[in-house]
Design a protein around this motif. Structure first.
Motif, PDB file in Angstrom:
ATOM      1  N   MET A   1       0.752  -1.095  -0.040  1.00 39.39           N
ATOM      2  CA  MET A   1      -0.025  -0.094   0.109  1.00 39.39           C
ATOM      3  C   MET A   1       0.838   1.354   0.002  1.00 39.39           C
ATOM      4  O   MET A   1       1.939   1.303   0.816  1.00 39.39           O
ATOM      5  N   ASP A   2       0.457   2.175  -0.904  1.00 38.67           N
ATOM      6  CA  ASP A   2       1.246   3.536  -0.776  1.00 38.67           C
ATOM      7  C   ASP A   2       0.993   4.337   0.637  1.00 38.67           C
ATOM      8  O   ASP A   2       2.029   4.916   1.170  1.00 38.67           O
ATOM      9  N   LYS A   3      -0.223   4.180   0.935  1.00 38.02           N
ATOM     10  CA  LYS A   3      -0.266   4.732   2.350  1.00 38.02           C
ATOM     11  C   LYS A   3      -0.685   3.955   3.561  1.00 38.02           C
ATOM     12  O   LYS A   3      -1.215   2.758   3.039  1.00 38.02           O
ATOM     13  N   LYS A   4      -0.440   4.387   4.613  1.00 37.33           N
ATOM     14  CA  LYS A   4      -0.513   3.568   5.908  1.00 37.33           C
ATOM     15  C   LYS A   4      -1.936   3.265   6.050  1.00 37.33           C
ATOM     16  O   LYS A   4      -2.822   4.289   6.008  1.00 37.33           O
ATOM     17  N   ILE A   5      -2.446   2.144   6.262  1.00 36.50           N
ATOM     18  CA  ILE A   5      -3.568   1.691   6.631  1.00 36.50           C
ATOM     19  C   ILE A   5      -3.959   1.676   8.244  1.00 36.50           C
ATOM     20  O   ILE A   5      -3.176   0.731   8.766  1.00 36.50           O
ATOM     21  N   PHE A   6      -4.573   2.323   8.832  1.00 38.70           N
ATOM     22  CA  PHE A   6      -4.410   2.128  10.239  1.00 38.70           C
ATOM     23  C   PHE A   6      -5.682   1.259  10.722  1.00 38.70           C
ATOM     24  O   PHE A   6      -6.384   0.900   9.881  1.00 38.70           O
ATOM     25  N   VAL A   7      -5.697   0.854  12.035  1.00 36.98           N
ATOM     26  CA  VAL A   7      -6.840  -0.096  12.608  1.00 36.98           C
ATOM     27  C   VAL A   7      -8.213   0.643  12.638  1.00 36.98           C
ATOM     28  O   VAL A   7      -9.033   0.055  12.396  1.00 36.98           O
ATOM     29  N   THR A   8      -7.928   1.973  12.745  1.00 37.98           N
ATOM     30  CA  THR A   8      -9.346   2.776  12.648  1.00 37.98           C
ATOM     31  C   THR A   8      -9.088   4.098  12.354  1.00 37.98           C
ATOM     32  O   THR A   8      -7.894   4.534  12.017  1.00 37.98           O
ATOM     33  N   GLN A   9     -10.053   4.795  11.794  1.00 40.72           N
ATOM     34  CA  GLN A   9     -10.123   6.341  11.673  1.00 40.72           C
ATOM     35  C   GLN A   9     -10.995   6.862  12.660  1.00 40.72           C
ATOM     36  O   GLN A   9     -12.287   6.531  12.691  1.00 40.72           O
ATOM     37  N   PRO A  10     -10.667   8.156  13.291  1.00 38.88           N
ATOM     38  CA  PRO A  10     -11.634   8.783  14.104  1.00 38.88           C
ATOM     39  C   PRO A  10     -12.925   9.407  13.059  1.00 38.88           C
ATOM     40  O   PRO A  10     -12.846   9.880  12.049  1.00 38.88           O
ATOM     41  N   LEU A  11     -13.997   9.218  14.137  1.00 30.17           N
ATOM     42  CA  LEU A  11     -15.254   9.788  13.234  1.00 30.17           C
ATOM     43  C   LEU A  11     -15.340  11.411  13.403  1.00 30.17           C
ATOM     44  O   LEU A  11     -14.950  11.800  14.559  1.00 30.17           O
ATOM     45  N   GLN A 307       3.442  -4.308   4.528  1.00 33.24           N
ATOM     46  CA  GLN A 307       2.775  -3.942   3.531  1.00 33.24           C
ATOM     47  C   GLN A 307       1.777  -2.559   3.806  1.00 33.24           C
ATOM     48  O   GLN A 307       1.014  -2.178   3.183  1.00 33.24           O
ATOM     49  N   ASN A 308       2.307  -2.038   4.867  1.00 34.40           N
ATOM     50  CA  ASN A 308       1.821  -0.751   5.295  1.00 34.40           C
ATOM     51  C   ASN A 308       0.359  -1.033   5.950  1.00 34.40           C
ATOM     52  O   ASN A 308      -0.257   0.175   6.059  1.00 34.40           O
ATOM     53  N   ILE A 309       0.090  -2.066   6.408  1.00 29.63           N
ATOM     54  CA  ILE A 309      -1.225  -2.266   6.891  1.00 29.63           C
ATOM     55  C   ILE A 309      -1.111  -2.514   8.335  1.00 29.63           C
ATOM     56  O   ILE A 309      -0.399  -3.521   8.852  1.00 29.63           O
ATOM     57  N   LEU A 310      -1.691  -1.739   9.201  1.00 24.94           N
ATOM     58  CA  LEU A 310      -1.230  -1.630  10.561  1.00 24.94           C
ATOM     59  C   LEU A 310      -2.441  -2.470  11.545  1.00 24.94           C
ATOM     60  O   LEU A 310      -3.364  -1.647  11.642  1.00 24.94           O
TER      61      LEU A 310
END
Ligand SMILES: Cc1ncc(COP(=O)(O)O)c(C=O)c1O
Length: 373
Positions: A1-11, A307-310
């Motif tokens: 992945m080009d960008k980091k994927i985090f376990v969550t994203q804030p609402l 793979q940038n997936i956290l």
């Protein structure tokens, strides 16, 4: 992945809506100390959480500290709790000069195993502190029966269980006091924040005092309190996010359905199941990577990270492994075999409403094909 994927994203509410709220706060020149936004949020949360009493706090940890304090447990007494939780849970017991006694967990919901609680009760036990971990409810009925039989107080940490209901009843009405966290990583957030819910109206005054230095009025300080007040900016974000959280849950339900369908027949992957009596808060998506999966949990975590997936190893280490608890004799002697197994097997996958379908597919296929592609 080009960008980091985090376990969550804030609402996050729309910036224009936040600006409108800020304009009102600026005009009022009232930034904290039970202001208008604070009071409006407290009232609205009673409806949303379907509870008779709500007290807002600046974060969930201070709320939990105060909850324990408010119950006047005997100094030095024991509180039976789960080690499969975030650090705040046992730390709040210890900060109250009480002793956390760790109980093993139930393998499906990963909450405190109610069938193992009674064996840990001693003449010194004063309370049970359960955690609705990942939004899975504790066995609230069984814990209630044990508490009544042994005259114990019950506190719940519902940091992961916003809006959860069991048997059609709000999770926040079980036990003596329940704590919710509104931290940025939670399904519903006020950046930082939290609340206590409780049925007993006699606790209203006590909890108000404890979160406000014990101050009742200009010239009356009634008891030893701390500063647990939620400010107006937090409350404004909380009010805006109240309008958004259901939509976020609906979006997460779709992510869950996609993961569930794709993972259900993968050998070595177990998906813990929500009891049929409970609703889902959609806080986390944990999977259990069993011994017959080709890779260990740690290997899966590392492969994703490359793979940038956290993903997150919630909860590793477990609380009884912490430096501050592990040397306790009771901890050394305790049978925590289920938690010791699961702490090495659970992995929380990225899980939020705006997680792109393409990324969901990549995550799913990596697990399905053992990271061979
Ligand atoms: C289970 C649990 N308990 C307590 C807390 C503490 O809440 P806060 O961050 O709002 O202080 C958290 C998370 O942050 C949590 O996950």
């Amino acid at each position: 992945m080009d960008k980091k994927i985090f376990v969550t994203q804030p609402l996050l509410p729309a910036l224009s809506d936040v600006e409108a709220e800020l304009a009102q706060i600026w005009a009022s020149k009232w930034l904290t100390n039970m202001g208008a936004k604070h009071n409006e949020l407290e009232t609205k949360l009673k409806d949303v959480l379907k509870v008779p009493n709500v007290s807002l706090f600046n974060n969930g940890t201070i709320a939990l500290l105060v909850a324990i304090k408010a119950l006047n447990l005997p100094a030095g007494s024991e509180v039976i709790t789960t080690p499969f939780t975030f650090a705040a849970t046992p730390h709040c017991i210890a900060w109250n000069d009480l002793k956390p006694v760790f109980c093993d967990i139930e393998p499906n919901t990963m909450t405190i195993d109610a069938d193992k609680i009674e064996a840990l009760i001693t003449p010194n036990t004063s309370a049970i502190l359960g955690v609705h971990v990942y939004g899975f409810p504790c066995d609230v009925e069984k814990i209630d029966a044990i508490a009544r039989k042994h005259n114990l107080k019950v506190i719940y940490d519902a940091a992961h269980a916003f809006s959860t209901e069991v048997n059609g009843r709000s999770i926040g009405t079980y036990g003596d006091i329940t704590m919710y966290s509104f931290h940025a990583t939670k399904l519903y957030n006020s950046i930082e924040g939290g609340c206590l819910t409780y049925n007993n109206p006699d606790l209203v005054r006590k909890i108000y005092n404890l979160r406000n230095f014990g101050i009742r009025s200009e010239e009356l300080v009634e008891e030893v309190g701390i500063n647990g007040k939620m400010n107006e900016l937090q409350a404004a974000i909380g009010l805006l996010n109240l309008k958004l959280f259901k939509n976020e849950q609906e979006k997460r339900a779709k992510v869950k359905a996609f993961y569930d369908a794709g993972l259900k027949d993968v050998k070595g992957i177990r998906i813990p199941q929500m009891p049929s009596t409970a609703t889902n808060s959609y806080q986390y998506y944990p999977i259990v990577i069993e011994d017959d999966y080709p890779l260990s949990r740690n290997e899966v975590y590392e492969k994703f990270k490359e793979q940038n997936i956290l993903t997150r190893k919630y909860f590793y280490p477990a609380c009884h492994d912490y430096e501050c608890y592990k040397n306790d004799l009771a901890v050394k002697l305790a049978d925590l075999s289920v938690v010791d197994d699961l702490k090495n097997k659970v992995l929380c996958l990225p899980y939020y409403g705006d997680l792109e379908e393409e990324v969901q597919s990549i995550i799913l296929n990596r697990i399905k094909y053992g990271f061979r592609s």
